[in-house]
Design an enzyme around this catalytic site. Structure first.
Site, PDB file in Angstrom:
ATOM      1  N   ARG A 103       0.922  -1.260  -0.134  1.00 39.85           N
ATOM      2  CA  ARG A 103       0.166   0.075  -0.111  1.00 39.85           C
ATOM      3  C   ARG A 103       0.885   1.312   0.123  1.00 39.85           C
ATOM      4  O   ARG A 103       1.637   1.267   0.843  1.00 39.85           O
ATOM      5  CB  ARG A 103      -0.918   0.175   1.258  1.00 39.85           C
ATOM      6  CG  ARG A 103      -1.660   1.350   1.437  1.00 39.85           C
ATOM      7  CD  ARG A 103      -2.586   1.542   2.650  1.00 39.85           C
ATOM      8  NE  ARG A 103      -3.952   0.804   2.135  1.00 39.85           N
ATOM      9  CZ  ARG A 103      -5.078   0.905   2.504  1.00 39.85           C
ATOM     10  NH1 ARG A 103      -5.301   1.566   3.456  1.00 39.85           N
ATOM     11  NH2 ARG A 103      -6.071   0.158   2.043  1.00 39.85           N
ATOM     12  N   HIS A 130      -7.504   0.660  -6.262  1.00 40.58           N
ATOM     13  CA  HIS A 130      -7.656  -0.224  -5.013  1.00 40.58           C
ATOM     14  C   HIS A 130      -8.066  -1.677  -5.482  1.00 40.58           C
ATOM     15  O   HIS A 130      -9.614  -1.799  -5.057  1.00 40.58           O
ATOM     16  CB  HIS A 130      -8.359   0.682  -3.966  1.00 40.58           C
ATOM     17  CG  HIS A 130      -8.645  -0.026  -2.571  1.00 40.58           C
ATOM     18  ND1 HIS A 130      -7.699  -0.979  -2.416  1.00 40.58           N
ATOM     19  CD2 HIS A 130      -9.299   0.340  -1.476  1.00 40.58           C
ATOM     20  CE1 HIS A 130      -7.743  -1.205  -0.986  1.00 40.58           C
ATOM     21  NE2 HIS A 130      -8.823  -0.389  -0.413  1.00 40.58           N
ATOM     22  N   GLN A 133     -10.237  -4.089  -2.829  1.00 43.30           N
ATOM     23  CA  GLN A 133     -11.494  -3.730  -2.359  1.00 43.30           C
ATOM     24  C   GLN A 133     -12.499  -3.826  -3.537  1.00 43.30           C
ATOM     25  O   GLN A 133     -13.510  -4.393  -2.938  1.00 43.30           O
ATOM     26  CB  GLN A 133     -11.486  -2.063  -2.207  1.00 43.30           C
ATOM     27  CG  GLN A 133     -12.686  -1.521  -1.580  1.00 43.30           C
ATOM     28  CD  GLN A 133     -13.170  -1.840  -0.327  1.00 43.30           C
ATOM     29  OE1 GLN A 133     -12.334  -1.883   0.658  1.00 43.30           O
ATOM     30  NE2 GLN A 133     -14.248  -2.420  -0.089  1.00 43.30           N
ATOM     31  N   ASP A 221     -17.133   7.108  -1.498  1.00 42.92           N
ATOM     32  CA  ASP A 221     -16.005   6.946  -0.725  1.00 42.92           C
ATOM     33  C   ASP A 221     -15.621   8.408  -0.092  1.00 42.92           C
ATOM     34  O   ASP A 221     -16.283   9.547  -0.612  1.00 42.92           O
ATOM     35  CB  ASP A 221     -14.664   6.671  -1.817  1.00 42.92           C
ATOM     36  CG  ASP A 221     -13.501   6.463  -1.279  1.00 42.92           C
ATOM     37  OD1 ASP A 221     -13.527   6.127   0.289  1.00 42.92           O
ATOM     38  OD2 ASP A 221     -12.556   6.508  -1.810  1.00 42.92           O
ATOM     39  N   CYS A 261     -16.339   1.728   0.944  1.00 38.68           N
ATOM     40  CA  CYS A 261     -15.149   0.566   1.580  1.00 38.68           C
ATOM     41  C   CYS A 261     -14.538   0.867   2.845  1.00 38.68           C
ATOM     42  O   CYS A 261     -13.781  -0.061   3.392  1.00 38.68           O
ATOM     43  CB  CYS A 261     -14.102   1.229   0.323  1.00 38.68           C
ATOM     44  SG  CYS A 261     -13.508   2.573   0.572  1.00 38.68           S
ATOM     45  N   ARG A 289     -13.419  -8.506   2.215  1.00 43.12           N
ATOM     46  CA  ARG A 289     -11.797  -8.316   2.080  1.00 43.12           C
ATOM     47  C   ARG A 289     -10.895  -9.520   2.274  1.00 43.12           C
ATOM     48  O   ARG A 289     -10.002  -9.719   1.540  1.00 43.12           O
ATOM     49  CB  ARG A 289     -11.210  -7.238   2.790  1.00 43.12           C
ATOM     50  CG  ARG A 289     -12.247  -5.856   2.473  1.00 43.12           C
ATOM     51  CD  ARG A 289     -11.519  -5.332   1.326  1.00 43.12           C
ATOM     52  NE  ARG A 289     -10.159  -4.938   1.015  1.00 43.12           N
ATOM     53  CZ  ARG A 289      -9.371  -4.081   1.446  1.00 43.12           C
ATOM     54  NH1 ARG A 289      -9.970  -3.103   1.990  1.00 43.12           N
ATOM     55  NH2 ARG A 289      -8.056  -4.229   1.220  1.00 43.12           N
TER      56      ARG A 289
HETATM   57  N1  NVA Z   1      -9.959   6.857  -1.200  1.00 42.00           N
HETATM   58  C1  NVA Z   1      -9.431   6.343   0.129  1.00 42.00           C
HETATM   59  C2  NVA Z   1      -9.691   4.956   0.192  1.00 42.00           C
HETATM   60  C3  NVA Z   1      -9.374   4.485   1.542  1.00 42.00           C
HETATM   61  C4  NVA Z   1      -9.614   3.071   1.658  1.00 42.00           C
HETATM   62  C5  NVA Z   1      -7.993   6.685   0.263  1.00 42.00           C
HETATM   63  O1  NVA Z   1      -7.208   6.703  -0.591  1.00 42.00           O
HETATM   64  O2  NVA Z   1      -7.689   7.278   1.530  1.00 42.00           O
HETATM   65  N1   CP Z   2     -11.015   0.061   2.668  1.00 42.77           N
HETATM   66  C1   CP Z   2      -9.979  -0.114   3.145  1.00 42.77           C
HETATM   67  O1   CP Z   2      -8.949  -0.411   2.226  1.00 42.77           O
HETATM   68  O2   CP Z   2      -9.606   0.354   4.465  1.00 42.77           O
HETATM   69  P1   CP Z   2      -8.200   0.247   5.295  1.00 42.77           P
HETATM   70  O3   CP Z   2      -7.864   1.748   4.835  1.00 42.77           O
HETATM   71  O4   CP Z   2      -8.638   0.293   6.652  1.00 42.77           O
HETATM   72  O5   CP Z   2      -7.147  -0.733   4.888  1.00 42.77           O
END
Ligand code: NVA
Ligand code: CP
Length: 304
Positions: A103, A130, A133, A221, A261, A289
């Site tokens: 990540r 992502h 997800q 989101d 998500c 997930r």
């Molecule tokens: N769009 C959000 C998704 C978090 C799972 C982010 O990138 O922070």
């Molecule tokens: N939805 C998601 O990826 O959650 P986290 O940021 O908690 O991993």
């Protein structure tokens, strides 16, 4: 399939195979049947951003598959955070681990990791996409709706990583899809290009009520993603009105699902009332997930 770097890496057959394996692994877990597809294998879990779901589901998932997942904090602990090149990190980790989940911010870092490590790489979120997800989202939709054909998905909000991956994933699965984004926050241009091959099965509009007409699944989101915190005030203005609320639900189809998500900001992208009314779907999505990512690892590293 060697890696999972983005949704458009998958063919429809590969996508459906992962979802089938995810359903099988979910049933195995519920029945208490062992499913050690990663016995003796190790997976590096690199995080340059915060996480609750992705970190825990990957750690628990590798263990349930009989393998070992090692959490590596790229922000404060790895040499990556002090400037060691991703290519060198990749060549080292590839000699210890059987697979890597990452990540991070830049999609190009995930691609470099795949190029230089020599082991399967899974994207656990970048600024661009992502995919893990969306696999869980699709597993959840199939569970609740029984399939994908004839369903309309609609995403309301920022044209961000979630939006990019939902467009590709839902179209690939056989749904039609409408993205509702303010003009200055459109999805990535290569994603819009990808969507063109689906003709009028894809639409992009800027009016939430117009986009949500006859939707079977609504997604949203956060307005401010990780790494964009400095823009919070500007974004709160730009996304005002881009909210899933009762008015939006009233134009969607009867039985419309709502997915998020998480983490959710009640009162911003979704009202508390709509969130609570759809909590069963949203938390099944969060559970999935675990199953979907175990499926990705079992396919990439466990011969499934
Ligand atoms: N769009 C959000 C998704 C978090 C799972 C982010 O990138 O922070
Ligand atoms: N939805 C998601 O990826 O959650 P986290 O940021 O908690 O991993």
């Amino acid at each position: 399939m060697k890696h999972l770097l983005k949704m458009s890496d998958l063919t429809k057959e590969e996508l459906l195979h992962i979802l089938d394996v995810a359903d099988e692994l979910k049933a195995d877990r519920k029945a208490g049947r062992p499913h050690p597809y990663l016995a003796g294998k190790t997976v590096a879990l690199i995080f340059a951003k915060s996480s609750t779901r992705t970190r825990t589901s990957f750690e628990v998932g590798t263990y349930q598959l009989g393998g070992l997942g090692t959490y590596l904090n790229a922000k404060t602990e790895m040499q990556l955070g002090r400037g060691e090149p991703i290519e060198d990190t990749a060549r080292v980790l590839g000699r210890y681990y059987d697979g890597i989940m990452i990540r991070t911010f830049k999609q190009s870092d995930v691609e470099a990791l795949a190029k230089y490590s020599g082991v399967p790489v899974i994207n656990g979120l970048t600024d661009y996409c992502h995919p893990c997800q969306i696999l869980a989202d699709l597993q959840t939709i199939r569970e609740f709706k029984g399939g994908f054909d004839g369903l309309k998905g609609c995403y309301i909000g920022d044209g961000n990583n979630m939006c990019n991956s939902l467009i590709v994933g839902c179209l690939l699965a056989g749904m039609s899809f409408t993205a509702v984004c303010p003009k200055d926050y459109y999805p990535a241009s290569d994603v819009l290009e990808f969507a063109k091959q689906y003709g009028d099965k894809f639409q992009i509009v800027s009016d939430p009520k117009e986009g949500a007409q006859n939707a079977d699944v609504l997604f949203t989101d956060v307005w401010t993603s990780m790494g964009e915190e400095a823009e919070t005030a500007i974004r709160q203005k730009a996304f005002k009105g881009y909210q899933i609320n009762d008015e939006i639900m009233s134009v969607a189809n009867e039985g419309c699902m709502v997915l998020h998500c998480l983490p959710a900001h009640r009162g911003e992208e979704i009202t508390a009332e709509v969130f609570d009314a759809h909590a069963d779907e949203i938390f099944e999505e969060a559970e999935n997930r675990l199953h979907a990512q175990k499926a990705v690892m079992a396919v990439l590293m466990g011969g499934k």
